[in-house]
Design a protein around this motif. Structure first.
Motif, short mmCIF file in Angstrom:
data_model
loop_
_atom_site.label_atom_id
_atom_site.label_comp_id
_atom_site.label_asym_id
_atom_site.label_seq_id
_atom_site.Cartn_x
_atom_site.Cartn_y
_atom_site.Cartn_z
N HIS A 1 11.72 1.01 -7.26
CA HIS A 1 12.12 2.13 -6.41
C HIS A 1 11.23 2.13 -5.17
N PRO A 2 11.73 1.73 -4.02
CA PRO A 2 10.93 1.79 -2.80
C PRO A 2 10.44 3.21 -2.55
N PRO A 3 9.28 3.35 -1.93
CA PRO A 3 8.74 4.69 -1.70
C PRO A 3 9.58 5.50 -0.72
N LYS A 4 9.50 6.79 -0.85
CA LYS A 4 10.16 7.67 0.12
C LYS A 4 9.27 7.78 1.35
N LEU A 5 9.68 7.15 2.41
CA LEU A 5 8.88 7.13 3.62
C LEU A 5 9.14 8.38 4.46
N THR A 6 8.14 8.75 5.24
CA THR A 6 8.29 9.89 6.14
C THR A 6 8.77 9.44 7.51
N ILE A 7 9.22 8.18 7.59
CA ILE A 7 9.68 7.62 8.85
C ILE A 7 11.09 7.10 8.67
N ASP A 8 11.77 6.86 9.77
CA ASP A 8 13.09 6.26 9.71
C ASP A 8 12.95 4.77 9.42
N VAL A 9 13.57 4.31 8.35
CA VAL A 9 13.51 2.89 8.00
C VAL A 9 14.65 2.16 8.71
N HIS A 10 14.29 1.35 9.70
CA HIS A 10 15.30 0.65 10.49
C HIS A 10 15.83 -0.57 9.76
N HIS B 1 2.64 -10.71 7.53
CA HIS B 1 1.43 -9.97 7.88
C HIS B 1 0.90 -9.27 6.64
N GLY B 2 -0.22 -9.77 6.12
CA GLY B 2 -0.90 -9.12 5.00
C GLY B 2 -1.71 -7.94 5.51
N THR B 3 -1.29 -6.73 5.20
CA THR B 3 -1.89 -5.54 5.79
C THR B 3 -3.09 -5.00 5.03
N ASN B 4 -3.35 -5.57 3.85
CA ASN B 4 -4.32 -4.95 2.94
C ASN B 4 -5.34 -5.96 2.43
N PHE B 5 -6.07 -6.58 3.35
CA PHE B 5 -7.17 -7.50 3.05
C PHE B 5 -6.71 -8.90 2.64
N THR B 6 -5.55 -9.05 2.03
CA THR B 6 -5.17 -10.34 1.46
C THR B 6 -3.79 -10.79 1.94
N HIS B 7 -3.56 -12.08 1.80
CA HIS B 7 -2.24 -12.63 2.09
C HIS B 7 -1.94 -13.67 1.02
N PHE B 8 -0.70 -14.11 0.97
CA PHE B 8 -0.32 -15.19 0.07
C PHE B 8 0.11 -16.38 0.91
N PRO B 9 -0.02 -17.60 0.37
CA PRO B 9 0.39 -18.77 1.14
C PRO B 9 1.89 -18.73 1.44
N VAL B 10 2.24 -19.19 2.63
CA VAL B 10 3.64 -19.22 3.03
C VAL B 10 4.00 -20.62 3.50
N PRO C 1 0.80 -1.24 0.00
CA PRO C 1 0.00 0.00 0.00
C PRO C 1 0.82 1.28 0.00
N LEU C 2 2.10 1.21 0.36
CA LEU C 2 2.93 2.41 0.39
C LEU C 2 3.34 2.87 -1.00
N LEU C 3 3.09 2.05 -2.02
CA LEU C 3 3.53 2.40 -3.37
C LEU C 3 2.59 3.36 -4.08
N GLY C 4 1.37 3.52 -3.57
CA GLY C 4 0.42 4.43 -4.21
C GLY C 4 0.27 5.72 -3.42
N SER C 5 -0.80 6.46 -3.73
CA SER C 5 -1.11 7.68 -2.98
C SER C 5 -1.43 7.31 -1.54
N LEU C 6 -1.08 8.19 -0.63
CA LEU C 6 -1.30 7.91 0.78
C LEU C 6 -2.79 7.78 1.06
N SER C 7 -3.17 6.63 1.63
CA SER C 7 -4.56 6.34 1.94
C SER C 7 -4.64 5.88 3.38
N GLY C 8 -5.84 5.52 3.83
CA GLY C 8 -5.98 5.01 5.19
C GLY C 8 -5.16 3.77 5.42
N ILE C 9 -5.11 2.89 4.43
CA ILE C 9 -4.37 1.64 4.59
C ILE C 9 -2.86 1.88 4.55
N SER C 10 -2.42 2.80 3.70
CA SER C 10 -0.99 3.09 3.68
C SER C 10 -0.55 3.76 4.98
#
Length: 382
Positions: free
Chosen positions: A48-57, A99-108, A9-18
Motif C-alpha cells: 500500500h503506497p503511503p498517502k502523500l500530502t502532495i499531488d502524485v503526478h 537517486h538514493g535519497t536515504n544514504f544508500t543506493h543499489f547497483p544499476v 522513507p515515505l513508508l514510515g513516520s514522517l522524518s527529516g529524510i521523508s
C-alpha cells in the motif's frame, strides 16, 4: 530525463529524510523535461503506497519486485548485490537515473546513480547511534559512496566528513542545503492557540523539536534549563517534541532526580499540521545538538519567526548564519545566559525574531530541486 526517486522513507513516520523525499519530489514534478517516479521496494504483501500530502503526478511503482527489500537487507553483503542489480533499461518503466535519497543506493545497469548522504553521525559519534543504524550504515554507506556516480551532501560539514572518513574525492560531491516546508510560517494567535491547548501546553515555553537521542544533547539542555531556573524567576517551561529514539533513559532519570517533571514536557511525535502551531506559540527555539548533518527544525522555527539558539558545531552554523545565537553545546552556563537573554530582553527577542524570518527566506525547495537537477545533468554528461 527519467528519474527513479527512492521513496522508501515515505513508508514510515514522517522524518527529516521523508520530508526531503516529499518536498524534492513535489518540486521536481514541476520541471517539464524531467519525469520523476517514486520508487519503492516491496516489503510486505499487499503493498500500500503511503498517502502523500502532495499531488502524485506519476503513479508510484514497485522496484525490485523479485527480491523483497527485507531479503536484500538481511544479506548485508554489498558485493552480492551484483547478482541482482536494478535494471533501469528494461520493461515499460524505464529510467536514466536512480537517486538514493536515504544514504544508500543499489547497483544499476543501463542507468546512472546518485546518492544523498545526509550526515556521518554514526562514524563521528558511534556511541550516540542505535546499534541497528550503526550496523546498517557501517556496511552500506561506505559502499554507496564508492559505487554511486555522484554524491549529494546536505552541508559542507557532511561533505568534509565524506572526504575524510570515506576517502571520497571532493570532485564527486555536491553540497545542496535543504529547506523547510512552506507550511511552516507565522500564524495568528487565534489559529495556533487551540492546538497548544489540545496538547495542554502553557502559553509561554522554550521549544525543542527532534528525536530523543544522545546526539541531540537533551541531557545538556535540561541541565542548562535547571541552571536557568535556579538563578532566575522564569515561568517558561521546556517543551520537547519528538519520538523517543534510543539511549534516552538517563535524561528522564536526571529530570526525576532534580524534580523537574512539571517543568519539562515531553509531547512525543507530533504531525506537521499541529507542529506549525507549536512553533508559532514558542517563545524561543533551541537545538543543542553535538552533531547535525543539517538541522531542518532550525529553519522550521525561523520560517515561523521564532528566535533560535543553537550549537556552534558541525553544520549548524551553516544553517543559522548570523541570524541566531550560537553556543558551545557543552557550555551549560552559556546556554542558560542565552535563554535568559531572549526570555527577558524584549528588544533582543524582536531583533532575533526578525533575523529568523529573513534567514528562513534564504532556503527553499525550489532551489534544492534546481541544484539537484544540475547534479543529474552532471551525471548524465559523464
Amino acid at each position: 530525463m527519467n528519474v527513479f526517486l527512492d521513496a522508501q522513507p515515505l513508508l514510515g513516520s514522517l522524518s527529516g529524510i521523508s520530508r526531503y523525499v516529499e518536498c524534492l519530489y513535489q518540486e521536481l514534478c514541476q520541471v517539464s523535461d524531467v519525469n520523476v517516479t517514486l520508487a519503492f521496494n516491496r516489503i510486505v504483501k499487499p503493498f500500500h503506497p503511503p498517502k502523500l500530502t502532495i499531488d502524485v503526478h506519476n503513479k508510484p511503482i514497485l522496484m525490485n519486485k523479485r527480491y523483497p527489500y527485507s531479503i536484500i537487507r538481511r544479506l548485508m553483503k554489498p558485493n552480492l548485490l551484483y547478482t541482482f542489480p536494478f535494471d533501469l533499461g528494461l520493461g515499460k518503466d524505464k529510467a536514466d537515473l536512480f537517486h538514493g535519497t536515504n544514504f544508500t543506493h543499489f547497483p544499476v545497469v543501463r542507468g546512472k546513480s546518485v546518492v544523498t548522504i545526509h550526515d556521518l553521525a554514526f562514524m563521528r559519534f558511534p556511541d550516540s547511534t542505535s546499534k541497528r543504524i550503526y550496523q546498517h550504515h557501517s556496511r552500506w554507506v561506505p559502499y554507496s559512496a564508492q559505487k554511486a556516480d555522484r554524491i549529494i551532501a546536505d552541508s559542507m560539514q557532511t561533505k568534509n566528513d565524506i572526504i575524510e572518513l570515506l576517502q571520497v574525492s571532493p570532485d564527486k560531491i555536491d553540497v545542496i542545503h535543504l529547506a523547510a516546508d512552506k507550511k511552516f510560517r507565522p500564524l495568528p494567535e487565534h489559529e495556533y492557540r487551540p492546538i497548544t491547548q489540545k496538547y495542554n501546553l502553557p502559553e509561554k515555553y522554550i521549544l525543542f523539536v527532534g528525536t530523543v537521542e544522545p546526539r541531540k544533547n537533551l541531557l545538556g539542555l535540561v541541565q542548562a534549563y535547571e541552571l536557568l531556573k535556579q538563578n532566575h524567576p522564569i515561568t517558561e517551561k521546556l517543551v520537547i517534541v519528538g519520538a523517543r529514539g534510543w539511549k534516552y533513559t538517563p535524561i528522564f532519570e536526571w529530570i526525576q532526580q532534580h524534580h523537574l517533571e512539571t517543568d519539562i514536557i515531553f509531547t512525543g511525535y507530533i504531525e506537521d499540521d499541529d507542529l506549525v502551531a507549536l512553533y508559532n506559540a514558542a517563545t524561543i527555539f533551541v537545538l543543542p545538538s553535538i552533531y547535525e548533518g543539517f538541522g531542518i527544525p532550525i529553519l522550521e522555527a525561523m520560517q515561523c519567526g521564532i528566535p533560535v539558539i543553537a550549537s556552534n558545531v558541525s553544520s549548524i552554523p551553516e544553517v543559522v548564519g548570523e541570524s541566531g545565537i550560537l553556543v558551545d553545546p557543552h557550555y551549560h552556563e552559556g546556554w542558560a545566559k542565552a535563554m535568559l537573554r531572549l526570555l527577558t530582553d524584549e528588544q533582543e527577542h524582536l531583533h532575533y525574531a526578525s533575523l529568523s524570518l529573513k534567514r528562513g527566506e534564504h532556503f527553499n525547495w525550489h532551489k534544492v530541486a534546481q541544484q539537484t537537477l544540475q547534479v543529474y545533468d552532471k551525471v548524465m554528461m559523464d
